[in-house]
Design a protein around this motif. Structure first.
Motif, mmCIF file in Angstrom:
data_model
loop_
_atom_site.group_PDB
_atom_site.id
_atom_site.type_symbol
_atom_site.label_atom_id
_atom_site.label_comp_id
_atom_site.label_asym_id
_atom_site.label_seq_id
_atom_site.Cartn_x
_atom_site.Cartn_y
_atom_site.Cartn_z
ATOM 1 N N ALA A 1 0.836 -1.201 0.000
ATOM 2 C CA ALA A 1 0.000 0.000 0.000
ATOM 3 C C ALA A 1 0.872 1.253 0.000
ATOM 4 O O ALA A 1 0.566 2.238 -0.690
ATOM 5 C CB ALA A 1 -0.929 -0.010 1.212
ATOM 6 N N PHE A 2 1.965 1.211 0.752
ATOM 7 C CA PHE A 2 2.811 2.405 0.810
ATOM 8 C C PHE A 2 3.549 2.622 -0.507
ATOM 9 O O PHE A 2 3.721 3.763 -0.944
ATOM 10 C CB PHE A 2 3.810 2.315 1.964
ATOM 11 C CG PHE A 2 4.741 3.489 2.007
ATOM 12 C CD1 PHE A 2 4.284 4.708 2.480
ATOM 13 C CD2 PHE A 2 6.040 3.396 1.540
ATOM 14 C CE1 PHE A 2 5.120 5.808 2.492
ATOM 15 C CE2 PHE A 2 6.879 4.492 1.552
ATOM 16 C CZ PHE A 2 6.425 5.706 2.031
ATOM 17 N N MET A 3 3.996 1.527 -1.137
ATOM 18 C CA MET A 3 4.738 1.696 -2.394
ATOM 19 C C MET A 3 3.839 2.299 -3.477
ATOM 20 O O MET A 3 4.279 3.146 -4.267
ATOM 21 C CB MET A 3 5.292 0.348 -2.863
ATOM 22 C CG MET A 3 6.557 -0.029 -2.150
ATOM 23 S SD MET A 3 7.822 1.222 -2.417
ATOM 24 C CE MET A 3 8.852 1.022 -0.991
ATOM 25 N N GLN A 4 2.564 1.852 -3.499
ATOM 26 C CA GLN A 4 1.631 2.450 -4.455
ATOM 27 C C GLN A 4 1.507 3.949 -4.193
ATOM 28 O O GLN A 4 1.584 4.769 -5.109
ATOM 29 C CB GLN A 4 0.266 1.766 -4.316
ATOM 30 C CG GLN A 4 -0.827 2.405 -5.139
ATOM 31 C CD GLN A 4 -2.167 1.717 -4.940
ATOM 32 O OE1 GLN A 4 -2.390 0.620 -5.394
ATOM 33 N NE2 GLN A 4 -3.064 2.379 -4.225
ATOM 34 N N PHE A 5 1.373 4.291 -2.902
ATOM 35 C CA PHE A 5 1.241 5.706 -2.538
ATOM 36 C C PHE A 5 2.506 6.481 -2.896
ATOM 37 O O PHE A 5 2.453 7.574 -3.465
ATOM 38 C CB PHE A 5 0.950 5.825 -1.042
ATOM 39 C CG PHE A 5 1.067 7.226 -0.528
ATOM 40 C CD1 PHE A 5 0.069 8.154 -0.779
ATOM 41 C CD2 PHE A 5 2.180 7.620 0.190
ATOM 42 C CE1 PHE A 5 0.180 9.455 -0.321
ATOM 43 C CE2 PHE A 5 2.300 8.921 0.659
ATOM 44 C CZ PHE A 5 1.299 9.840 0.401
ATOM 45 N N LEU A 6 3.662 5.903 -2.570
ATOM 46 C CA LEU A 6 4.932 6.611 -2.756
ATOM 47 C C LEU A 6 5.159 6.950 -4.226
ATOM 48 O O LEU A 6 5.531 8.081 -4.573
ATOM 49 C CB LEU A 6 6.093 5.754 -2.227
ATOM 50 C CG LEU A 6 7.485 6.329 -2.473
ATOM 51 C CD1 LEU A 6 7.675 7.613 -1.690
ATOM 52 C CD2 LEU A 6 8.559 5.324 -2.092
ATOM 53 N N ILE A 7 4.904 5.982 -5.107
ATOM 54 C CA ILE A 7 5.166 6.210 -6.526
ATOM 55 C C ILE A 7 4.223 7.274 -7.067
ATOM 56 O O ILE A 7 4.631 8.178 -7.807
ATOM 57 C CB ILE A 7 5.043 4.880 -7.299
ATOM 58 C CG1 ILE A 7 6.215 3.968 -6.910
ATOM 59 C CG2 ILE A 7 5.022 5.115 -8.789
ATOM 60 C CD1 ILE A 7 6.057 2.547 -7.335
#
Lengths: 334, 178
Positions: A222-228
């Motif tokens: 979930a965080f990687m989706q947000f970060l990108i």
């Protein structure tokens, strides 16, 4: 246990008032409560299939619970009918085709998000769910592996069609994985809760580590989706996060970070928590509450981000759905 | 003739269960620093010799916190104080971008701290140990199980300890010279 089912039905009937006040919010809330219940059932099965493939003693709770959860699955699948009736109201692509002009190659998305094909796919998904969840208490290893593969495909497509298409031009390639990991986490929490209120001892530390693993998997995806998306900051991509970060839903997002990552992650690092079923139970309850919040946060802001009726309508819908579609007793009689 | 300095008395057993029983008996008899050696991990053996827990997890946590905070500070200092660059209009303190490195440095610090705490807590590294001179002790790597009562604990009395160990029916009971 009939009483609880009745209470669930009454709560859902009460929530019909929301239909009169805010029809789109009501449909989105119904969809999120439905998606949450379905995720619990399938997520529990995911852990049961993994257990079947790996063995050990940790998964007995899931092998016991998954078939019991599946007993009400036909009713749960039927509960999607209100959403199907509301497709023209809920999904922008169903009525307004102008967004296709903004897409470079509109052929495929136009066909994929057209009502007949959409309904046809949902029927296939429902049949697939029914096949997945009618597994026996001890499926053969081949069946467990095939179920995991089928679940990965159907779960991804279902999340894309039912959830992601609420914002027609928004897409994220991680969306399916985030959703699958979220469901597996919720299912693991329910299985752990069932084991901790059950009569038999279980390898509590293993269950605690399983929860820790799913918590970290979900948080990472979930965080990687947000970060990108945050780093690129493109209008088409941030469309999904803007209603979640610039309305009252930001508090739900903050609560999610705390309830589904920070608190359980810290608690599950401690053997003082993992080795005691009474303490582990509270972590599981916390994760279940967080998973309900996550379902609402994933769906409702895409539809009605600023409608305050959500504050009373969503708890009503989630409580009603849980009472109606989840078994009253989490463990079989000893 | 004076006896050589004694490091401990050691008994050798053929099975893990015999060692486990011996370790429990030694703990019950008041030996608090008894040491057990086996070729593989034996469930419950650590508890049987009175091992209650270690401070390795605490040091791991402290190392992870130090690594994480240090990792974040490194990025913050470089991006905000030392060499501020406007990258696509993002804020200088772009915390989402700093999370992966912060997490990785936390893992690194935790791993380092865990390994160092384990080595220091075990009294390692050391090149020589009295046990290595004891007969048969090399079998602890293969198929034998050993229990050693250390001479440096208050309850240790040479004759009593020998009687106690012989009472456990070991394969062998030897002195370990310091």
């Amino acid at each position: 246990m009939k009483r609880w089912t009745l209470l669930g039905a009454v709560l859902l009937l009460l929530s019909i008032a929301g239909w009169r006040l805010a029809p789109r919010l009501f449909l989105a809330g119904w969809l999120s409560a439905w998606w949450w219940c379905l995720g619990l059932v399938l997520g529990c099965w995911v852990n049961a299939w993994m257990y079947r493939l790996t063995g050990g003693a940790w998964g007995e709770a899931f092998a016991q619970l998954a078939p019991r959860l599946a007993s009400r699955l036909p009713w749960l699948l039927l509960a999607l009918v209100p959403v199907l009736l509301g497709v023209p109201l809920l999904y922008p692509w169903a009525t307004d085709r102008s967004w296709l002009h903004e897409v470079a190659h509109p052929g495929f998305p136009g066909l994929w998000l057209s009502q007949p094909f959409f309904f046809g796919r949902l029927v296939v998904y429902a049949l697939a769910c029914w096949w997945l969840a009618r597994g026996l208490r001890d499926p053969r290893k081949g069946r467990a592996a095939a179920s995991l593969l089928a679940y990965a495909v159907v779960g991804t497509l279902g999340a894309v069609d039912l959830l992601m298409s609420l914002l027609p031009r928004w897409y994220s390639t991680a969306f399916g994985l985030v959703s699958l990991s979220q469901q597996a986490l919720a299912g693991a929490a329910l299985g752990t809760l069932a084991a901790s209120v059950g009569p038999r001892p279980a390898p509590w530390r293993d269950l605690g580590n399983l929860l820790l693993m799913w918590t970290m998997s979900w948080a990472y995806l979930a965080f990687m989706q947000f970060l990108i998306i945050w780093a690129e900051n493109l209008p088409r991509e941030i469309a999904w996060y803007v209603p979640r970060m610039q309305t009252g839903w930001r508090w739900a997002g903050l609560a999610l970070v705390l309830l589904q990552l920070a608190i359980p992650f810290s608690a599950l690092l401690l053997r003082a928590v993992k080795d005691h079923p009474a303490r582990l139970r509270w972590v599981a309850v916390l994760l279940l509450v967080a998973s309900a919040l996550n379902a609402a946060w994933t769906i409702v802001p895409s539809v009605a981000p600023e409608n305050l009726h959500a504050l009373w309508l969503l708890p009503l819908l989630f409580a009603g759905a849980a009472l109606l579609f989840l078994p009253g007793r989490l463990h079989a009689e000893a | 003739m004076s006896r050589p300095a004694l490091w401990g008395l050691m008994a050798e057993f053929a099975t893990a269960d015999a060692l486990l029983a011996a370790a429990r008996a030694a703990h019950a008899a008041g030996y608090r620093r008894a040491e057990a050696y086996s070729p593989f991990a034996v469930e419950g053996l650590a508890e049987a010799v009175g091992f209650t827990g270690s401070r390795v997890p605490l040091f791991t946590l402290l190392g992870a916190l130090a690594g994480g905070i240090g990792g974040y500070f490194l990025q913050w200092y470089a991006a905000v104080v030392d060499f501020p660059v406007n990258v696509g209009g993002r804020p200088l303190n772009s915390w989402p971008m700093f999370v992966p490195i912060t997490f990785e440095m936390g893992v690194l610090g935790g791993a380092f701290a865990a390994v160092i705490a384990m080595l220091v807590g075990s009294g390692l590294p050391r090149l020589r140990h009295p046990l290595f001179a004891a007969p048969d002790f090399d079998l602890a790597m293969r198929n034998r199980f050993f229990l050693c009562l250390r001479a440096d604990e208050p309850v240790f009395d040479r004759e009593k300890a020998e009687d106690f160990l012989r009472g456990l029916q070991p394969l062998l009971c030897v002195e370990v010279a310091a």
